[in-house]
Design a protein around this motif. Structure first.
Motif, PDB file in Angstrom:
ATOM      1  N   LYS A 430       0.996  -1.169   0.020  1.00 47.20           N
ATOM      2  CA  LYS A 430       0.121   0.007   0.068  1.00 47.20           C
ATOM      3  C   LYS A 430       0.822   1.283  -0.042  1.00 47.20           C
ATOM      4  CE  LYS A 430      -3.390   2.527   2.803  1.00 47.20           C
ATOM      5  NZ  LYS A 430      -4.055   2.639   3.953  1.00 47.20           N
ATOM      6  N   HIS A 431       0.557   2.232  -0.621  1.00 43.64           N
ATOM      7  CA  HIS A 431       1.354   3.496  -0.923  1.00 43.64           C
ATOM      8  C   HIS A 431       0.654   4.503   0.123  1.00 43.64           C
ATOM      9  CE1 HIS A 431       1.781   7.602  -2.070  1.00 43.64           C
ATOM     10  NE2 HIS A 431       2.945   7.287  -2.472  1.00 43.64           N
ATOM     11  N   PRO A 432       1.758   4.767   1.203  1.00 47.03           N
ATOM     12  CA  PRO A 432       1.523   5.334   2.227  1.00 47.03           C
ATOM     13  C   PRO A 432       1.239   6.905   1.794  1.00 47.03           C
ATOM     14  CG  PRO A 432       3.686   5.228   2.398  1.00 47.03           C
ATOM     15  CD  PRO A 432       3.111   4.466   1.271  1.00 47.03           C
ATOM     16  N   ASP A 433       0.392   7.935   2.500  1.00 50.09           N
ATOM     17  CA  ASP A 433       0.173   9.226   2.032  1.00 50.09           C
ATOM     18  C   ASP A 433       1.020  10.208   2.861  1.00 50.09           C
ATOM     19  OD1 ASP A 433      -1.425   8.740  -0.042  1.00 50.09           O
ATOM     20  OD2 ASP A 433      -3.279   8.719   0.739  1.00 50.09           O
ATOM     21  N   ASP A 434       1.755   9.511   3.824  1.00 52.44           N
ATOM     22  CA  ASP A 434       2.516  10.382   4.931  1.00 52.44           C
ATOM     23  C   ASP A 434       3.967   9.752   4.957  1.00 52.44           C
ATOM     24  OD1 ASP A 434       2.059   8.269   6.222  1.00 52.44           O
ATOM     25  OD2 ASP A 434       0.358   8.979   7.562  1.00 52.44           O
ATOM     26  N   GLY A 435       4.720  10.060   5.828  1.00 51.56           N
ATOM     27  CA  GLY A 435       5.840   9.650   5.922  1.00 51.56           C
ATOM     28  C   GLY A 435       6.965  10.085   5.083  1.00 51.56           C
ATOM     29  N   GLY A 436       6.540  11.200   4.640  1.00 51.40           N
ATOM     30  CA  GLY A 436       7.837  11.830   3.566  1.00 51.40           C
ATOM     31  C   GLY A 436       7.457  11.283   2.155  1.00 51.40           C
ATOM     32  N   PHE A 437       6.442  10.501   1.781  1.00 47.77           N
ATOM     33  CA  PHE A 437       6.244   9.871   0.464  1.00 47.77           C
ATOM     34  C   PHE A 437       5.530  11.094  -0.544  1.00 47.77           C
ATOM     35  CE2 PHE A 437       7.196   6.076   2.265  1.00 47.77           C
ATOM     36  CZ  PHE A 437       7.307   5.144   1.444  1.00 47.77           C
ATOM     37  N   MET A 438       5.788  10.959  -1.696  1.00 49.49           N
ATOM     38  CA  MET A 438       5.314  11.825  -2.790  1.00 49.49           C
ATOM     39  C   MET A 438       3.776  11.180  -3.088  1.00 49.49           C
ATOM     40  SD  MET A 438       6.641  13.364  -6.257  1.00 49.49           S
ATOM     41  CE  MET A 438       7.474  14.777  -5.782  1.00 49.49           C
ATOM     42  N   THR A 439       2.697  12.136  -3.067  1.00 47.45           N
ATOM     43  CA  THR A 439       1.418  11.625  -3.272  1.00 47.45           C
ATOM     44  C   THR A 439       1.146  12.045  -4.863  1.00 47.45           C
ATOM     45  OG1 THR A 439       0.356  13.593  -2.618  1.00 47.45           O
ATOM     46  CG2 THR A 439       0.495  11.925  -0.930  1.00 47.45           C
ATOM     47  N   VAL A 440       0.071  11.564  -5.550  1.00 47.10           N
ATOM     48  CA  VAL A 440      -0.170  12.044  -6.838  1.00 47.10           C
ATOM     49  C   VAL A 440      -0.410  13.404  -7.018  1.00 47.10           C
ATOM     50  CG1 VAL A 440      -1.795  11.766  -8.576  1.00 47.10           C
ATOM     51  CG2 VAL A 440      -0.997   9.692  -7.469  1.00 47.10           C
ATOM     52  N   GLU A 441      -1.136  14.105  -5.933  1.00 47.29           N
ATOM     53  CA  GLU A 441      -1.256  15.495  -6.144  1.00 47.29           C
ATOM     54  C   GLU A 441       0.123  16.139  -5.924  1.00 47.29           C
ATOM     55  OE1 GLU A 441      -4.108  17.262  -6.777  1.00 47.29           O
ATOM     56  OE2 GLU A 441      -4.914  15.196  -7.510  1.00 47.29           O
ATOM     57  N   MET A 442       0.834  15.876  -4.988  1.00 43.30           N
ATOM     58  CA  MET A 442       2.133  16.524  -4.900  1.00 43.30           C
ATOM     59  C   MET A 442       2.989  16.554  -6.370  1.00 43.30           C
ATOM     60  SD  MET A 442       3.535  15.108  -1.369  1.00 43.30           S
ATOM     61  CE  MET A 442       2.816  15.782   0.337  1.00 43.30           C
ATOM     62  N   PHE A 443       2.867  15.333  -6.827  1.00 44.23           N
ATOM     63  CA  PHE A 443       3.664  15.223  -8.185  1.00 44.23           C
ATOM     64  C   PHE A 443       3.026  16.024  -9.178  1.00 44.23           C
ATOM     65  CE2 PHE A 443       3.925  12.323 -12.292  1.00 44.23           C
ATOM     66  CZ  PHE A 443       5.322  12.746 -12.329  1.00 44.23           C
ATOM     67  N   LYS A 444       1.730  16.280  -9.336  1.00 44.44           N
ATOM     68  CA  LYS A 444       1.270  17.058 -10.294  1.00 44.44           C
ATOM     69  C   LYS A 444       1.694  18.528  -9.974  1.00 44.44           C
ATOM     70  CE  LYS A 444      -3.156  14.629 -11.115  1.00 44.44           C
ATOM     71  NZ  LYS A 444      -4.748  14.584 -10.825  1.00 44.44           N
ATOM     72  N   LYS A 445       1.689  18.757  -8.755  1.00 42.26           N
ATOM     73  CA  LYS A 445       1.836  20.248  -8.350  1.00 42.26           C
ATOM     74  C   LYS A 445       3.440  20.594  -8.701  1.00 42.26           C
ATOM     75  CE  LYS A 445      -1.518  21.014  -4.961  1.00 42.26           C
ATOM     76  NZ  LYS A 445      -1.839  21.205  -3.285  1.00 42.26           N
ATOM     77  N   THR A 446       4.336  19.699  -8.375  1.00 33.50           N
ATOM     78  CA  THR A 446       5.823  19.764  -8.748  1.00 33.50           C
ATOM     79  C   THR A 446       6.015  19.898 -10.422  1.00 33.50           C
ATOM     80  OG1 THR A 446       6.239  18.419  -6.817  1.00 33.50           O
ATOM     81  CG2 THR A 446       7.821  18.229  -8.553  1.00 33.50           C
ATOM     82  N   ILE A 447       5.272  19.236 -11.039  1.00 34.98           N
ATOM     83  CA  ILE A 447       5.391  19.293 -12.484  1.00 34.98           C
ATOM     84  C   ILE A 447       5.046  20.603 -12.642  1.00 34.98           C
ATOM     85  CG2 ILE A 447       4.424  18.510 -14.755  1.00 34.98           C
ATOM     86  CD1 ILE A 447       3.988  15.780 -13.680  1.00 34.98           C
TER      87      ILE A 447
END
Length: 617
Positions: A430-447
């Motif tokens: 399972k992909h955690p949404d915390d613990g320093g991982f990158m979420t899909v929304e974070m990825f979009k904003k970074t792009i």
């Protein structure tokens, strides 16, 4: 240099010929019946048969094969025929019956023979009154030079120039920015054709496939359309923006990834749009998806294209491939040099291709990646397929049955085991949404932030300097986002696993590389707002495009079938492609290609060639 070209019709087909520089100049001791006006001519290399004399039994199948494999050559070019030996060291006779065949069946009026070829006459003085026969010395023609040309005599008639011929195809789906052609100046320079038909459609020039018939290059004669973010010498790069075009102007170099394709024999015929054209599928009012929709729609539309090149940062090849029913890929990050193209996010930018055939998919990518150090070796295929099952219960039965059937065939024929995993439940993967991982929304904003800071701000500053404008700075902590990306990549690649024998320990399978809750996708958002999607809102928030993009892993999309939907435009039931994607450990592109190729070779017909037009299968 003055670049001049001629546009003309033959057999109701439009052509153009650039004549600033000839492909070959034939020098003769006598004047040939070719004037200073352009004359269509076909060049045919012939080989000495075992019988010693060349007859219609040798010539007829050769011409038939030319007409079958080449869409540029037509009957009109046979008014004048030039025969020359494949091997210049051989001399042999052409039986007079071969000339009769050319005259009666191909309507030839003029025959030009290389001096090493002689006519075998049944008796002295035999003539063919309606066929004018002439001889030329062996000259500029290489052993297997073949195909249609335009011939024109120089001033005194003892020198004949041959110029290349391009067929013009109307680009009625508006997928291209422009048709292009090479100047053949020895510098790799191209030029925009800039021709349209009577309806305003761009005309795309394609060269004869016979021009490369003797080439040993793996991609010889393969026609390719290129997304308009790659620099090609002599051409503007628009990147979908008039401002970008004005800022960058004409490219004086070619992207090394494109040079690689050219060196392998590919022929660039046009630059494709980055904004959504009309899809040729279904009701003709669908979108092909993301910024590589131009190359994808073109590949789904035109039989005269062999492959197209896009780019994939966050699904821009994979999504359009899934929507249009094509083979498409995001390779391992770093497998190809990215100089000479407009970058979106350098951490995840990759070049990818679209094809309609699994065999051609492998052929092109094998050639493109042939000297990449990032492509790892493997001895055999992995034994496990990891399949996220989160959204299986919500799939319509017709979609689920195609997916399950495909997975079962892979299990039974390749000896692989399907392991279903639920990424939204309590699961080791399972992909955690915390613990320093990158979420899909974070990825979009970074792009978006990356484009704004490293591309947009550069353009805006230039534009501001030209227009006395001011533009705000962008504030984003890219170092923190990079840390999140690396941590997420470590998690996802750890789930897939590395193996010395199979390269990738497992292959991750996604059944909706373009989210099913977004399909069908219309070009107008107001239609998408009222359209009924294939499934309700996805439970698995880790969209298929995100893990491979963030982790740098290769992901390859394949079409597996099609399903009906009720179109809001046509009002009738249309067919929509259904696709699946495979993800492996970074560097395992060769293994994935081998896997896809094996699926294409199975007698069970897991993967098939797709068609152009409304219906993919």
């Amino acid at each position: 240099m003055l670049y001049v070209l001629l546009q003309y019709d033959l057999d109701d087909i439009q052509y153009f010929t650039p004549y600033h520089q000839s492909s070959c100049t034939l020098r003769t001791a006598t004047t040939l019946p070719i004037g200073e006006t352009f004359t269509p001519i076909v060049v045919i290399p012939v080989s000495k048969p075992d019988e010693g004399i060349f007859t219609p039994q040798h010539l007829r199948p050769l011409i038939e094969s030319y007409l079958q494999q080449d869409d540029v050559l037509t009957q009109s070019f046979f008014n004048t025929v030039l025969l020359h030996p494949e091997d210049r060291s051989t001399k042999f006779d052409i039986d007079i019956s071969a000339l009769v065949y050319l005259m009666r069946e191909m309507d030839a009026k003029i025959l030009i023979l290389d001096e090493s070829l002689k006519i075998n006459l049944p008796s002295p003085g035999t003539v063919l009154p309606s066929l004018s026969v002439h001889t030329v010395p062996s000259g500029c023609l290489s052993d297997k030079t073949a195909g249609p040309y335009l011939a024109r005599s120089q001033l005194f008639g003892n020198e004949i120039d041959l110029f290349p011929v391009y067929r013009l195809y109307a680009e009625y789906y508006r997928t291209f920015v422009s048709g292009v052609y090479p100047l053949n100046d020895g510098l790799g320079t191209y030029r925009v054709l800039g021709k349209v038909d009577e309806f305003g459609n761009q005309m795309i020039p394609v060269p004869s496939r016979l021009y490369t018939i003797d080439s040993e290059k793996p991609l010889a004669g393969e026609r390719v359309g290129v997304k308009d973010i790659y620099y090609i010498k002599g051409l503007p790069t628009t990147a979908g923006s008039r401002t970008y075009t004005a800022w960058r102007g004409t490219a004086n170099t070619t992207a090394s990834s494109m040079v690689k394709l050219q060196n392998e024999g590919a022929e660039i015929v046009g630059k494709a749009k980055t904004v959504a054209p009309f899809s040729p599928r279904g009701d003709l009012y669908q979108s092909c998806g993301s910024s590589s929709s131009g190359p994808a729609c073109a590949m789904a539309a035109y039989h005269w294209l062999d492959f197209t090149v896009g780019s994939d940062t966050a699904g821009s090849v994979r999504g359009p491939a899934a929507v249009a029913g094509l083979y498409g890929n995001k390779p391992t990050q770093g497998i190809i040099n990215l100089d000479g193209l407009v970058q979106v996010l350098k951490w995840t930018d990759t070049p990818g291709i679209f094809t309609r055939s699994p065999a051609k998919f492998k052929k092109i990518l094998d050639a493109w990646y042939s000297d990449s150090q990032a492509n790892r070796r493997h001895n055999h295929l992995p034994k496990t397929l990891l399949v996220p099952s989160d959204d299986f219960p919500d799939m319509p039965e017709n979609i689920r049955s195609i997916v399950v059937k495909t997975l079962r065939v892979i299990e039974n024929t390749l000896g692989m085991k399907v392991e279903m995993i639920n990424q939204t439940a309590t699961h080791p993967h399972k992909h955690p949404d915390d613990g320093g991982f990158m979420t899909v929304e974070m990825f979009k904003k970074t792009i978006f932030a990356w484009q704004s800071r490293y591309l947009g701000q550069t353009i805006l500053k230039w534009y501001g300097s030209q227009n006395e404008g001011r533009f705000p700075p962008v504030d984003e902590d890219f170092d923190k986002m990079k840390e999140r990306q690396e941590l997420t990549a470590e998690w996802f690649n750890g789930m897939i696993g590395r193996d010395e024998e199979t390269c990738s320990k497992t292959i991750s399978v996604y059944v909706d590389p373009f989210p099913l809750d977004k399909l069908p996708v219309y070009r107008e958002e107001k239609l998408n707002n009222i359209s009924e999607s294939f499934i309700p809102k996805r439970k698995n928030r880790l969209f298929a495009y995100a893990p491979a993009s963030i982790s740098g892993a290769p992901e390859y999309v394949v079409p597996i079938g099609h399903v009906p939907f009720k179109s809001l435009v046509s009002g009738v039931e249309e067919m929509h492609p259904l696709s699946m994607s495979f993800i492996a450990y970074p560097g395992c592109d060769s293994m994935l290609l081998g896997f896809v190729n094996k699926l294409g070779q199975l007698s069970a017909g897991v993967l098939k060639d797709t068609k152009t037009g409304r219906i993919a299968f």
